[in-house]
Design a protein around this motif. Structure first.
Motif, PDB file in Angstrom:
ATOM      1  N   THR A 147       0.813  -1.219   0.000  1.00 23.41           N
ATOM      2  CA  THR A 147       0.000   0.000   0.000  1.00 23.41           C
ATOM      3  C   THR A 147       0.847   1.270   0.000  1.00 23.41           C
ATOM      4  O   THR A 147       0.308   2.363   0.174  1.00 23.41           O
ATOM      5  CB  THR A 147      -0.930   0.023   1.230  1.00 23.41           C
ATOM      6  OG1 THR A 147      -0.121  -0.058   2.418  1.00 23.41           O
ATOM      7  CG2 THR A 147      -1.915  -1.135   1.176  1.00 23.41           C
ATOM      8  N   ARG A 148       2.141   1.119  -0.211  1.00 21.29           N
ATOM      9  CA  ARG A 148       2.989   2.314  -0.242  1.00 21.29           C
ATOM     10  C   ARG A 148       2.682   3.138  -1.490  1.00 21.29           C
ATOM     11  O   ARG A 148       2.217   2.615  -2.499  1.00 21.29           O
ATOM     12  CB  ARG A 148       4.471   1.912  -0.254  1.00 21.29           C
ATOM     13  CG  ARG A 148       4.902   1.176   0.995  1.00 21.29           C
ATOM     14  CD  ARG A 148       6.361   0.803   0.947  1.00 21.29           C
ATOM     15  NE  ARG A 148       6.591  -0.113  -0.172  1.00 21.29           N
ATOM     16  CZ  ARG A 148       7.792  -0.454  -0.636  1.00 21.29           C
ATOM     17  NH1 ARG A 148       8.873   0.034  -0.107  1.00 21.29           N
ATOM     18  NH2 ARG A 148       7.906  -1.287  -1.642  1.00 21.29           N
ATOM     19  N   THR A 149       3.010   4.416  -1.405  1.00 17.84           N
ATOM     20  CA  THR A 149       2.820   5.293  -2.563  1.00 17.84           C
ATOM     21  C   THR A 149       3.897   4.991  -3.597  1.00 17.84           C
ATOM     22  O   THR A 149       4.907   4.344  -3.294  1.00 17.84           O
ATOM     23  CB  THR A 149       2.917   6.772  -2.149  1.00 17.84           C
ATOM     24  OG1 THR A 149       4.244   7.032  -1.694  1.00 17.84           O
ATOM     25  CG2 THR A 149       1.895   7.113  -1.073  1.00 17.84           C
ATOM     26  N   LEU A 150       3.700   5.467  -4.821  1.00 10.52           N
ATOM     27  CA  LEU A 150       4.701   5.265  -5.871  1.00 10.52           C
ATOM     28  C   LEU A 150       6.031   5.900  -5.485  1.00 10.52           C
ATOM     29  O   LEU A 150       7.095   5.357  -5.799  1.00 10.52           O
ATOM     30  CB  LEU A 150       4.203   5.845  -7.196  1.00 10.52           C
ATOM     31  CG  LEU A 150       3.105   5.038  -7.887  1.00 10.52           C
ATOM     32  CD1 LEU A 150       2.622   5.758  -9.142  1.00 10.52           C
ATOM     33  CD2 LEU A 150       3.619   3.651  -8.238  1.00 10.52           C
ATOM     34  N   THR A 151       5.985   7.025  -4.804  1.00  9.04           N
ATOM     35  CA  THR A 151       7.216   7.684  -4.366  1.00  9.04           C
ATOM     36  C   THR A 151       7.972   6.806  -3.369  1.00  9.04           C
ATOM     37  O   THR A 151       9.192   6.647  -3.465  1.00  9.04           O
ATOM     38  CB  THR A 151       6.891   9.047  -3.715  1.00  9.04           C
ATOM     39  OG1 THR A 151       6.126   9.816  -4.640  1.00  9.04           O
ATOM     40  CG2 THR A 151       8.140   9.788  -3.326  1.00  9.04           C
ATOM     41  N   GLU A 152       7.255   6.200  -2.426  1.00 13.83           N
ATOM     42  CA  GLU A 152       7.888   5.327  -1.440  1.00 13.83           C
ATOM     43  C   GLU A 152       8.466   4.077  -2.111  1.00 13.83           C
ATOM     44  O   GLU A 152       9.577   3.644  -1.795  1.00 13.83           O
ATOM     45  CB  GLU A 152       6.880   4.929  -0.368  1.00 13.83           C
ATOM     46  CG  GLU A 152       6.453   6.071   0.534  1.00 13.83           C
ATOM     47  CD  GLU A 152       5.280   5.710   1.431  1.00 13.83           C
ATOM     48  OE1 GLU A 152       5.180   6.334   2.491  1.00 13.83           O
ATOM     49  OE2 GLU A 152       4.471   4.822   1.067  1.00 13.83           O
ATOM     50  N   LYS A 153       7.697   3.494  -3.037  1.00 18.54           N
ATOM     51  CA  LYS A 153       8.189   2.315  -3.758  1.00 18.54           C
ATOM     52  C   LYS A 153       9.427   2.655  -4.575  1.00 18.54           C
ATOM     53  O   LYS A 153      10.395   1.890  -4.611  1.00 18.54           O
ATOM     54  CB  LYS A 153       7.101   1.758  -4.679  1.00 18.54           C
ATOM     55  CG  LYS A 153       5.943   1.122  -3.951  1.00 18.54           C
ATOM     56  CD  LYS A 153       4.881   0.651  -4.933  1.00 18.54           C
ATOM     57  CE  LYS A 153       3.645   0.141  -4.248  1.00 18.54           C
ATOM     58  NZ  LYS A 153       2.598  -0.260  -5.193  1.00 18.54           N
ATOM     59  N   ALA A 208      15.233   2.445  -5.538  1.00 21.33           N
ATOM     60  CA  ALA A 208      16.482   3.168  -5.767  1.00 21.33           C
ATOM     61  C   ALA A 208      17.527   2.783  -4.720  1.00 21.33           C
ATOM     62  O   ALA A 208      18.702   2.578  -5.048  1.00 21.33           O
ATOM     63  CB  ALA A 208      16.236   4.674  -5.743  1.00 21.33           C
ATOM     64  N   GLY A 209      17.092   2.660  -3.479  1.00 21.01           N
ATOM     65  CA  GLY A 209      18.017   2.246  -2.426  1.00 21.01           C
ATOM     66  C   GLY A 209      18.549   0.850  -2.652  1.00 21.01           C
ATOM     67  O   GLY A 209      19.746   0.584  -2.483  1.00 21.01           O
ATOM     68  N   ASP A 210      17.657  -0.079  -3.046  1.00 19.83           N
ATOM     69  CA  ASP A 210      18.082  -1.456  -3.333  1.00 19.83           C
ATOM     70  C   ASP A 210      19.074  -1.486  -4.492  1.00 19.83           C
ATOM     71  O   ASP A 210      20.086  -2.196  -4.444  1.00 19.83           O
ATOM     72  CB  ASP A 210      16.876  -2.336  -3.667  1.00 19.83           C
ATOM     73  CG  ASP A 210      15.981  -2.593  -2.468  1.00 19.83           C
ATOM     74  OD1 ASP A 210      16.418  -2.337  -1.327  1.00 19.83           O
ATOM     75  OD2 ASP A 210      14.832  -3.046  -2.686  1.00 19.83           O
ATOM     76  N   ALA A 211      18.795  -0.707  -5.541  1.00 20.28           N
ATOM     77  CA  ALA A 211      19.687  -0.665  -6.702  1.00 20.28           C
ATOM     78  C   ALA A 211      21.037  -0.072  -6.324  1.00 20.28           C
ATOM     79  O   ALA A 211      22.092  -0.558  -6.762  1.00 20.28           O
ATOM     80  CB  ALA A 211      19.047   0.141  -7.831  1.00 20.28           C
TER      81      ALA A 211
END
Length: 187
Positions: free
Chosen positions: A77-83, A88-91
């Motif tokens: 249920t996270r927003t697109l910005t949160e996802k 980006a952090g994972d990458a």
């Protein structure tokens, strides 16, 4: 512990320290429950009841993650910005991990010489044995009419109505055995 090569949910420190794994200077120990699963995946010593089987399955779940019989996780249920921020952090962590690993020339040879490759194979074998053991224990639990987690999550134990009739929840109802008809003697 889902896999010895999983890069998911690793911290920045893990990404920077990745070359130490290739040099076999930093390695995760194989948990005792998984080591036992490699040697005796079908051992039922001490697992006579549902509670003992459930405890063992819970330990394996904590190391291996959810089993295939578990319901899917709730919708994200996270927003697109949160996802996007999470991706980006994972990458970025993956890039740092790959960059630090590329410092070592002939990485495959180094991993083989240092024993890191052998340790990774042992870890993979232990994880696979743990998954086999968990599946076996759930089958045994289902056969013993245990409730989940000692059985698959979809399994509903059978309720024996004779045991619970007349409101005597703790006391089994006595079972009457019909008498055999007596043979008449011929005189």
């Amino acid at each position: 512990m889902r896999s010895s090569t999983d890069d998911q949910n690793e911290s920045w420190g893990d990404a920077v320290m990745a070359p130490l794994e290739d040099l076999n200077l930093r390695k995760r120990d194989i948990p005792e429950i998984l080591s036992r699963a490699v040697v005796k995946p079908y051992d039922l010593t001490g697992l006579d009841g549902c509670d003992a089987i459930a405890a063992e399955v819970i330990k394996l779940d904590s190391l291996l993650g959810a089993d295939f019989d578990e319901p899917p996780p709730p919708a994200d249920t996270r927003t697109l910005t949160e996802k996007g921020g999470s991706m980006a952090g994972d990458a970025a962590r993956g890039s740092v991990r790959n960059a630090t690993r590329s410092i070592i020339p002939f990485r495959g040879l180094v991993r083989q010489v240092t024993g890191a490759q052998r340790h990774q194979k042992e870890m993979d074998t232990a994880i696979q044995a743990g998954k086999v053991r968990r599946a076996y224990l759930k089958g045994v639990g289902m056969n013993k009419n245990c409730a989940p987690p000692a059985a698959p999550s979809w399994f509903v134990p059978r309720v024996y109505t004779d045991t619970y009739s007349d409101g005597n929840l703790g006391k089994p109802k006595p079972i009457k055995v019909p008498e055999k008809p007596r043979k008449k003697s011929r005189r």
